[in-house]
Every structure is written in C-alpha cells, then in structure tokens.
Scaffold this active site. Structure first.
Site, PDB file in Angstrom:
ATOM      1  N   HIS A  31      31.198  32.457  45.532  1.00 26.78           N
ATOM      2  CA  HIS A  31      31.828  31.324  44.860  1.00 26.78           C
ATOM      3  C   HIS A  31      32.763  30.636  45.837  1.00 26.78           C
ATOM      4  CE1 HIS A  31      32.778  29.296  41.042  1.00 26.78           C
ATOM      5  NE2 HIS A  31      33.972  29.092  41.588  1.00 26.78           N
TER       6      HIS A  31
ATOM      7  N   ASP B  34      35.897  28.720  29.305  1.00 22.97           N
ATOM      8  CA  ASP B  34      36.196  28.043  30.566  1.00 22.97           C
ATOM      9  C   ASP B  34      35.823  26.563  30.494  1.00 22.97           C
ATOM     10  OD1 ASP B  34      37.046  28.113  33.385  1.00 22.97           O
ATOM     11  OD2 ASP B  34      34.971  27.540  33.754  1.00 22.97           O
TER      12      ASP B  34
ATOM     13  N   ARG C  18      42.163  20.958  31.622  1.00 25.29           N
ATOM     14  CA  ARG C  18      42.965  21.055  32.855  1.00 25.29           C
ATOM     15  C   ARG C  18      42.737  19.841  33.751  1.00 25.29           C
ATOM     16  NH1 ARG C  18      40.871  26.203  35.453  1.00 25.29           N
ATOM     17  NH2 ARG C  18      42.200  25.613  37.183  1.00 25.29           N
TER      18      ARG C  18
ATOM     19  N   SER D 168      39.489  31.609  35.527  1.00 25.88           N
ATOM     20  CA  SER D 168      38.292  30.766  35.384  1.00 25.88           C
ATOM     21  C   SER D 168      37.162  31.291  36.277  1.00 25.88           C
ATOM     22  CB  SER D 168      38.671  29.322  35.769  1.00 25.88           C
ATOM     23  OG  SER D 168      37.542  28.552  36.074  1.00 25.88           O
TER      24      SER D 168
ATOM     25  N   LYS E 229      33.728  33.963  35.073  1.00 26.79           N
ATOM     26  CA  LYS E 229      32.333  33.522  35.217  1.00 26.79           C
ATOM     27  C   LYS E 229      31.547  34.479  36.110  1.00 26.79           C
ATOM     28  CE  LYS E 229      33.808  29.447  36.294  1.00 26.79           C
ATOM     29  NZ  LYS E 229      34.132  28.079  36.604  1.00 26.79           N
TER      30      LYS E 229
END
Ligand code: URA
Length: 408
Positions: free
Chosen positions: A81, A160, A167, A182, A186
C-alpha cells in the site's frame, strides 16, 4: 452521549472502545449527523489518539464489513500500500514483478484523491480493463495466473468509505490515527498475510515531514502485531514526482517501459526495486539481498512484463488501444542552470487542471491528458530547453514554470 463524546475528545481525553463504536457505527447507520462526525474527526485530528484508541478504531472499521481470507490460495500473500503521491505508478510495476516470482498478489487499490492519482484510475485508461472483480473472480484469477488487481469490493470496510469521503471535505485527511486505521483495516480485511507500506512525506504527500511519516509507520506496525500480520514500512520522499509521467495513460505507458527494462535510472525505478525486494523477501522468507537479485532478474529476463500482459489480458484490457492525447504543448526553460527541485504538489495540480483527476466529485477523468517531465532533478538546462511536455485537450496559458522547476 453524542455531545459528551465529542467534548471528551475535544479535551484530549481517551475514548473507550464502546464510545468509539457507538459514535462511528451510529454515523454509518445514519443516526449521527455529518456535522457531529466532522466535529469528532476534527477533535481527533487536533488532539490525536492513544494507541489503544487506534486499535479500537481499526477493529471497528474492520468489523463494519466482510473479512476475506483466501485460504484456498497457496503461498504467503503479500500486499503493498502507498499513502499516495504524484506520479506513483509503483503498483503497476511491482505487482507483476512479485507475481512473476511465484508469490500470489491480490491487490485492492483505490482511486485518485486530491492531487494524488490512484491505481484504479490508471488501469481504467487501458480500454476494456475490468477493475471491479468479485471475491470469487479474484480467487479464480489468482489461482490461474497468480495476480489480480481490483478496486476494493463494495463490502470491504464500508466504514472507511463514508469516513474517508467526509475527511476529504473537512480538512481531516492528514490525521495519523485516521490514516493508520483507514489503511490497516483495509489491508487486514482483504486477507493479506504480510504487508509492505510505502509511507510518503513531502509537499506531494498527505504528511509533510519525515517525523510524521515515522510516527504513522510505527503505529501501523503495531496494528499489524495486534492482528498477527508482519508489516514492513518504507519511508519515501514525495517532494519530487515519481518518474517522468503524471496522468493516467501516460503513467501506464511509463510503467510498461520500466517493466520492459527500458527505464532503470530514476527515482521510480529505485523505489519499485526497493518495494518489490521487501515483498519478495517477505513472501519467500529470504534475505533482501537474494530477493533483490530475483526482482532485477524478473525485469531483465522479461518475466515481469509478461506477467503484466497476462494480467491485462485476463482482466479484458487491450494495451494496443491506450490513448494519449495527440495535442501537446512544450514548456521551455527561461533560464540556464541545473534543476534543483521539481515541486511535486505543483505538478500534481497542473495535471489535475488538465483533467487527469477530479476536482469535483461529478467531474469525468480524461485518461489521455497529463504531464511528461523532460528534465529531472540534477539535469543541466539551457535557456529554451524543453522542461516538460503537456498532453492536453485544449491550450493552457497560465503556467508559471518557475513554480514547478527550481533551476539554479
Ligand atoms: N490511504 C488510505 O487508504 N487511507 C488514508 O487515510 C490515507 C491514504
């Protein structure tokens, strides 16, 4: 209760699991209003959260949707990620490299956010490419070819999705506890055994300083420990764009050049090698030195590119049909010297203004536009040299090149 919780966080006190659960699930169920959740998010942003609160929040996020396991797929599943940047097409390069070495890759990616691009938008610039795979399809594909890249399934961490959207419009994106829960929710819900996270800092990233990136990195490793997942992080600079291209189709073409071994001397190549090395070292449980050799070999022998082609074909994309706008504008230097800096944020804004991302939620992305940097940091420049080429749909007049290139 609602106001008590907001007040407690406003005063910098620790919220219990029960309080967080009540508030966040209340919001997801429509019982708590946007303005109340916005208030709590801002209080979290300003006062931070304890590790315990972050663990609770991550659990609440994970429990809000389905948790995938992919037990049937053999091998250690390693996920990657990035916290997001300008010109970041690393997934398109790393995922095929790693899969070509026999490590199963199930990559769930996101779309662009603010000035930063998203892997799913990039893949959509390949005509026909299916980005919405169902759980079963993912499993079959990974069993068949060892790799799948897909948008997150609808049921994965729905919390999320709603919190992120809020956000984005309440200036609470760059909160470390909120980013950590967040991302980690995931990654854990999507069934990865081991995870590498590219934590970026700089003017083109969500976090501005290296210290903040380190803090985020530490808490994500701790969350990984709670869930028994090995998490490694790599802290990388996002003051300069990654590679030479920014814009969806342009970035796919650049990724192909790297995979074909034609582009091996810039910050994009270096970061891809570093990240892929970590993934291969985790996936095969071998030293980084050995992993790096395998990674470079996979590019040099054409294995990585072949895996990319296989991936695109399996997901119905056609690489021959990628369209880059044929209308270009060359932006030239008004002075001589050496390129000291290329401002990632300004390049991101420029590309976005050409149409490569969304400014309003309702905008349509133009996959064919973007920016190609003709000079990189450290290059010598003469007056009149081309600094960048814009791929546009219509002429652009108000470009202040000195905002982007620092030449001395
Ligand atoms: N990427 C995510 O998935 N979540 C964040 O909060 C920031 C970056």
């Amino acid at each position: 209760m609602i106001l008590d919780i907001i007040n407690k966080k406003r005063l910098g006190k620790e919220l219990s699991y029960k309080e967080l659960d009540y508030f966040f699930n209340g919001y997801l169920n429509g019982e708590i209003a946007d303005y109340q959740m916005s208030s709590l998010l801002m209080a979290i942003c300003i006062n931070g959260m304890t590790d315990e609160e972050i663990f609770s929040l991550t659990k609440i996020f994970i429990d809000s949707g389905e948790v995938l396991d992919f037990y049937d797929i053999e091998g250690i599943k390693v996920d990657k990620h990035s916290t997001g940047g300008i010109g970041d097409k690393t997934t398109l390069i790393i995922a095929p490299i790693v899969a070509s070495l026999g490590i199963p890759v199930i990559k769930m990616s996101g779309r662009g956010l603010g000035y930063t691009g998203g892997t799913i938008d990039k893949l959509e610039s390949i005509p026909g490419f299916r980005v919405n795979l169902k759980d079963r399809e993912i499993e079959r594909q990974v069993k068949d070819i060892g790799i799948a890249i897909t948008a997150q399934t609808r049921d994965l961490v729905p919390m999320d999705k709603v919190i992120y959207a809020l956000r984005d419009v309440t200036a609470t994106v760059s909160s470390i506890p909120l980013i950590a829960s967040s991302i980690m929710s995931k990654k854990i819900a999507s069934g990865a055994d081991k995870i590498i996270i590219d934590v970026k800092y700089g003017n083109g990233a969500l976090l501005r300083t290296k210290e903040e990136a380190k803090e985020l990195s530490n808490i994500m490793i701790k969350i990984g420990e709670v869930y028994g997942r090995e998490v490694r992080t790599l802290i990388s600079d996002m003051n300069t764009p990654l590679g030479t291209c920014i814009g969806n189709a342009l970035e796919v073409k650049e990724a192909i050049e790297v995979l074909k071994g034609k582009e091996d001397s810039n910050n994009l190549y270096d970061l891809c090698i570093e990240l892929a090395t970590e993934m291969v070292s985790m996936g095969k449980e071998i030293s980084k030195e050995d992993a790096k050799k395998l990674v470079i070999d996979s590019i040099d022998t054409g294995k990585a590119y072949k895996k990319f082609e296989e991936l695109v074909k399996y997901q119905d994309g056609d690489l021959r049909d990628i369209v880059v706008s044929n209308k270009t504008m060359k932006i030239r230097s008004n002075k001589a010297g050496v390129v000291k800096k290329i401002n990632a944020l300004e390049v991101g804004k420029l590309s976005l203004s050409l149409g490569s991302g969304k400014i309003k939620k309702t905008d349509r992305i133009d996959y064919s536009v973007g920016v190609k940097l003709n000079k990189l940091v450290g290059d010598s420049v003469k007056e009149g040299d081309i600094l960048m080429t814009l791929y546009v749909k219509k002429d652009v007049y108000d470009i202040n090149v000195n905002n982007i290139f620092e030449i001395d």
